[in-house]
Design a protein around this motif. Sequence first.
Motif, mmCIF file in Angstrom:
data_model
loop_
_atom_site.group_PDB
_atom_site.id
_atom_site.type_symbol
_atom_site.label_atom_id
_atom_site.label_comp_id
_atom_site.label_asym_id
_atom_site.label_seq_id
_atom_site.Cartn_x
_atom_site.Cartn_y
_atom_site.Cartn_z
ATOM 1 N N GLN A 1 -15.436 -18.570 15.699
ATOM 2 C CA GLN A 1 -15.093 -18.429 17.112
ATOM 3 C C GLN A 1 -16.337 -18.559 17.996
ATOM 4 O O GLN A 1 -17.348 -17.899 17.738
ATOM 5 N N ARG B 1 -10.672 -21.042 24.741
ATOM 6 C CA ARG B 1 -11.563 -20.813 23.590
ATOM 7 C C ARG B 1 -11.068 -21.594 22.371
ATOM 8 O O ARG B 1 -11.877 -22.152 21.619
ATOM 9 N N ARG B 2 -9.766 -21.644 22.174
ATOM 10 C CA ARG B 2 -9.220 -22.424 21.045
ATOM 11 C C ARG B 2 -9.544 -23.902 21.210
ATOM 12 O O ARG B 2 -9.915 -24.580 20.242
ATOM 13 N N GLU C 1 -8.558 -17.135 26.172
ATOM 14 C CA GLU C 1 -8.252 -17.434 24.770
ATOM 15 C C GLU C 1 -7.730 -18.852 24.529
ATOM 16 O O GLU C 1 -8.200 -19.525 23.593
ATOM 17 N N LEU D 1 -18.121 -17.260 20.951
ATOM 18 C CA LEU D 1 -17.913 -15.981 21.642
ATOM 19 C C LEU D 1 -18.868 -15.716 22.798
ATOM 20 O O LEU D 1 -18.570 -14.861 23.630
ATOM 21 N N CYS E 1 -15.210 -18.758 26.697
ATOM 22 C CA CYS E 1 -15.085 -17.881 25.531
ATOM 23 C C CYS E 1 -14.159 -16.704 25.820
ATOM 24 O O CYS E 1 -13.706 -16.032 24.885
ATOM 25 N N GLU E 2 -13.875 -16.452 27.105
ATOM 26 C CA GLU E 2 -13.069 -15.306 27.502
ATOM 27 C C GLU E 2 -11.596 -15.636 27.678
ATOM 28 O O GLU E 2 -10.745 -14.755 27.536
ATOM 29 N N ASN F 1 -19.779 -17.432 30.441
ATOM 30 C CA ASN F 1 -18.996 -17.120 29.255
ATOM 31 C C ASN F 1 -17.498 -17.365 29.423
ATOM 32 O O ASN F 1 -16.704 -17.045 28.538
#
Length: 324
Positions: free
Chosen positions: A297, A283-284, A280, A299, A277-278, A274
């Motif tokens: 998003q 993740r963008r 940020e 996640l 996704c953690e 993950n």
Amino acid sequence: MQSIAEQLIPFAVRAPSGHNTQPWQFSVNQDSIRIFPDLSRRLPVVDPDDHALFISLGCALENLIVAAAHQGLAASVESFPADEPEACLRVRLSEGADDNTDALFRAIPERQTNRGTYNGQAIDASDLTAMLEANGCESVELRPLRVGDPEIEPIIDFVRQATIAQFNDPAFVAELVSWIRFSQREVSARQDGLAAAALGFPAVPRWLGRWIMTRLVKPEGEADRQEKAIRQSSLLMLFIAREHDKRHWVDVGRSFERVVLTATSLGIAHAHVNMPCEVEPIRRRLAAHLGLNAGAQPLLLIRLGYAKQRRPASPRRPADQVMR
């Protein structure tokens, strides 16, 4: 004598949670169960906006719904109702189950996050369809990515980037170490966190475990380990919330739990990868790579496959410790 509602709580607490923090509390009032976030168990470094905490509540909620249906009860769910003095998930139980959840119910005690080695065997199309159809939340999109397909390579690169970023952050490592239970004595005393055996580590004193994690575990080496684990798996599954708020986070948890209970019933193991996704900023970039709509998003990212062996289950606090 316990009420039927109280008998459901031990199944709810079998749900997974970030670092096995078990960030939930329950109350039972006749035919209603309330699930509250336990913010004393939040992870401010890896989960600063608490989205993973509310995903964990969704997992516990789904286990509860599955167990209720097994008892012949229908569950009506209200997420954060305005008439409650505290933020909670409210579940009202009534006679008459909506569907047959026997296979999922049997999977609740069997489901575990298996961080071990998988054998790379492909997952049958029918089993993949069953997992995708297990997602009952229109607010959550699932994207399966088969290991070996070209489209998975950028995702592996995002996992590598995020893993290196996390293990280069002393605050992340310190938070992780605080939730690792390095000895059986720690597991027995705390009944939460990441047991060394579940991580594939030998039991060691805390001082030695901390030294290993802070001195010997290197960011590039951990990224290599995660990439190898993905390439030995059959499939990645990405869970995308169509909006970034508490209700959607809970729905991601519900979707995830239903999918992995289905996987468990089919003999398919899972583990989190993950990291992208953690972190940020990553993740963008992942969202942009996927072409997601504004607000959506990514996640949760998990790997799925056939484990070479089962590992010891992570501990859980007994139900009476999470009851209000």
